[in-house]
Design a protein around this motif. Structure first.
Motif, PDB file in Angstrom:
ATOM      1  N   ILE A  17       0.840  -1.203   0.000  1.00 42.19           N
ATOM      2  CA  ILE A  17       0.000   0.000   0.000  1.00 42.19           C
ATOM      3  C   ILE A  17       0.873   1.250   0.000  1.00 42.19           C
ATOM      4  O   ILE A  17       0.618   2.201  -0.746  1.00 42.19           O
ATOM      5  N   THR A  18       1.916   1.260   0.816  1.00 42.77           N
ATOM      6  CA  THR A  18       2.835   2.408   0.855  1.00 42.77           C
ATOM      7  C   THR A  18       3.484   2.624  -0.510  1.00 42.77           C
ATOM      8  O   THR A  18       3.581   3.758  -0.999  1.00 42.77           O
ATOM      9  N   ILE A  19       3.918   1.539  -1.152  1.00 45.39           N
ATOM     10  CA  ILE A  19       4.530   1.633  -2.484  1.00 45.39           C
ATOM     11  C   ILE A  19       3.539   2.200  -3.486  1.00 45.39           C
ATOM     12  O   ILE A  19       3.879   3.102  -4.270  1.00 45.39           O
ATOM     13  N   MET A  20       2.315   1.713  -3.475  1.00 46.13           N
ATOM     14  CA  MET A  20       1.299   2.208  -4.412  1.00 46.13           C
ATOM     15  C   MET A  20       1.036   3.695  -4.201  1.00 46.13           C
ATOM     16  O   MET A  20       0.946   4.455  -5.166  1.00 46.13           O
ATOM     17  N   GLU A  21       0.915   4.102  -2.948  1.00 44.35           N
ATOM     18  CA  GLU A  21       0.692   5.530  -2.661  1.00 44.35           C
ATOM     19  C   GLU A  21       1.860   6.372  -3.158  1.00 44.35           C
ATOM     20  O   GLU A  21       1.675   7.449  -3.719  1.00 44.35           O
ATOM     21  N   LYS A  22       3.059   5.881  -2.945  1.00 43.22           N
ATOM     22  CA  LYS A  22       4.272   6.608  -3.334  1.00 43.22           C
ATOM     23  C   LYS A  22       4.423   6.722  -4.852  1.00 43.22           C
ATOM     24  O   LYS A  22       4.894   7.736  -5.353  1.00 43.22           O
ATOM     25  N   GLU A  23       4.025   5.675  -5.595  1.00 43.87           N
ATOM     26  CA  GLU A  23       4.296   5.617  -7.036  1.00 43.87           C
ATOM     27  C   GLU A  23       3.117   6.018  -7.932  1.00 43.87           C
ATOM     28  O   GLU A  23       3.273   6.060  -9.138  1.00 43.87           O
ATOM     29  N   ARG A  24       1.958   6.278  -7.365  1.00 46.16           N
ATOM     30  CA  ARG A  24       0.825   6.678  -8.214  1.00 46.16           C
ATOM     31  C   ARG A  24       1.139   7.969  -8.926  1.00 46.16           C
ATOM     32  O   ARG A  24       1.825   8.807  -8.369  1.00 46.16           O
ATOM     33  N   PRO A  25       0.677   8.163 -10.144  1.00 38.75           N
ATOM     34  CA  PRO A  25      -0.161   7.250 -10.918  1.00 38.75           C
ATOM     35  C   PRO A  25       0.686   6.249 -11.708  1.00 38.75           C
ATOM     36  O   PRO A  25       1.794   6.551 -12.131  1.00 38.75           O
ATOM     37  N   PHE A  26       0.143   5.059 -11.894  1.00 36.05           N
ATOM     38  CA  PHE A  26       0.727   4.072 -12.791  1.00 36.05           C
ATOM     39  C   PHE A  26      -0.407   3.503 -13.635  1.00 36.05           C
ATOM     40  O   PHE A  26      -1.563   3.501 -13.225  1.00 36.05           O
ATOM     41  N   TYR A  41      -8.046  -8.620  -3.849  1.00 39.29           N
ATOM     42  CA  TYR A  41      -7.750  -7.466  -3.003  1.00 39.29           C
ATOM     43  C   TYR A  41      -6.671  -6.585  -3.650  1.00 39.29           C
ATOM     44  O   TYR A  41      -6.792  -5.358  -3.693  1.00 39.29           O
ATOM     45  N   ILE A  42      -5.628  -7.226  -4.155  1.00 36.16           N
ATOM     46  CA  ILE A  42      -4.542  -6.481  -4.805  1.00 36.16           C
ATOM     47  C   ILE A  42      -5.059  -5.782  -6.061  1.00 36.16           C
ATOM     48  O   ILE A  42      -4.704  -4.632  -6.326  1.00 36.16           O
ATOM     49  N   ALA A  43      -5.912  -6.449  -6.818  1.00 35.48           N
ATOM     50  CA  ALA A  43      -6.500  -5.827  -8.021  1.00 35.48           C
ATOM     51  C   ALA A  43      -7.308  -4.597  -7.639  1.00 35.48           C
ATOM     52  O   ALA A  43      -7.255  -3.565  -8.320  1.00 35.48           O
TER      53      ALA A  43
END
Length: 169
Positions: A17-26, A41-43
């Motif tokens: 979750i931290t990685i996704m928040e940091k790297e958005r948008p992808f 859940y990951i999707a």
């Protein structure tokens, strides 16, 4: 195009979750196995197209063991890697990728990050977001960016000690 590549989450999603928040948008996300039943859940977390394959700990999973995909004009083989014995070396998996005419082969399983270019094939392993095994033991992932000319750039990234202990909201 911006692609987030992760592997080996093993039911621990705080760092993901931290990685996704940091790297958005992808624009796309690739998970290279050992989601351990949390693929839906990951999707949902990804919020974009997700390619995911089964790992050696994805018991009873209906996920494919590997997939051939196209990313911005590049052909990629994605697999967890255990069927190619990646813990013992990369020759088998790179040979398979070359034999199939792939530009990229992506795998996990070893929990050790890697970006290696060899004889026309780029081998990528994002490491693990939950149980990293490389020196320093920081959660790792790869961001792949493809420019307007179709040229890829691969960035191996790590969460810092502060980020990895941060609890998401």
């Amino acid at each position: 195009m911006r692609v987030l590549i992760v592997s080996d989450t093993h039911k621990k999603h705080e760092n993901l979750i931290t990685i996704m928040e940091k790297e958005r948008p992808f624009d796309r996300m690739i998970h290279l196995g050992d989601a351990e039943g949390y693929e839906d859940y990951i999707a949902e977390l990804a919020g974009c197209p997700l390619d995911i394959v089964a790992g050696n700990n994805d018991f009873f999973s209906e996920l494919p063991k590997e997939k051939e995909i196209e990313i911005g004009g590049l052909k990629a083989l994605i697999t967890h890697g255990h069927y190619y014995y990646v813990s013992a070396g990369l020759e088998d998996i790179k040979k398979e990728a070359r034999g199939r005419g792939m530009d990229i082969v992506m795998f996990g399983h070893t929990h050790r990050p890697l970006i290696e270019k060899d004889h026309g094939v780029v081998a990528l392993n994002p490491g693990s977001t939950s149980y990293p095994r490389q020196d320093g033991h920081l959660p790792s992932y790869i961001v792949m960016e493809i420019d307007a000319n179709g040229t890829p750039d691969y960035q191996l990234k790590y969460l810092s000690e502060e980020e990895k202990t941060k609890k998401p909201l």
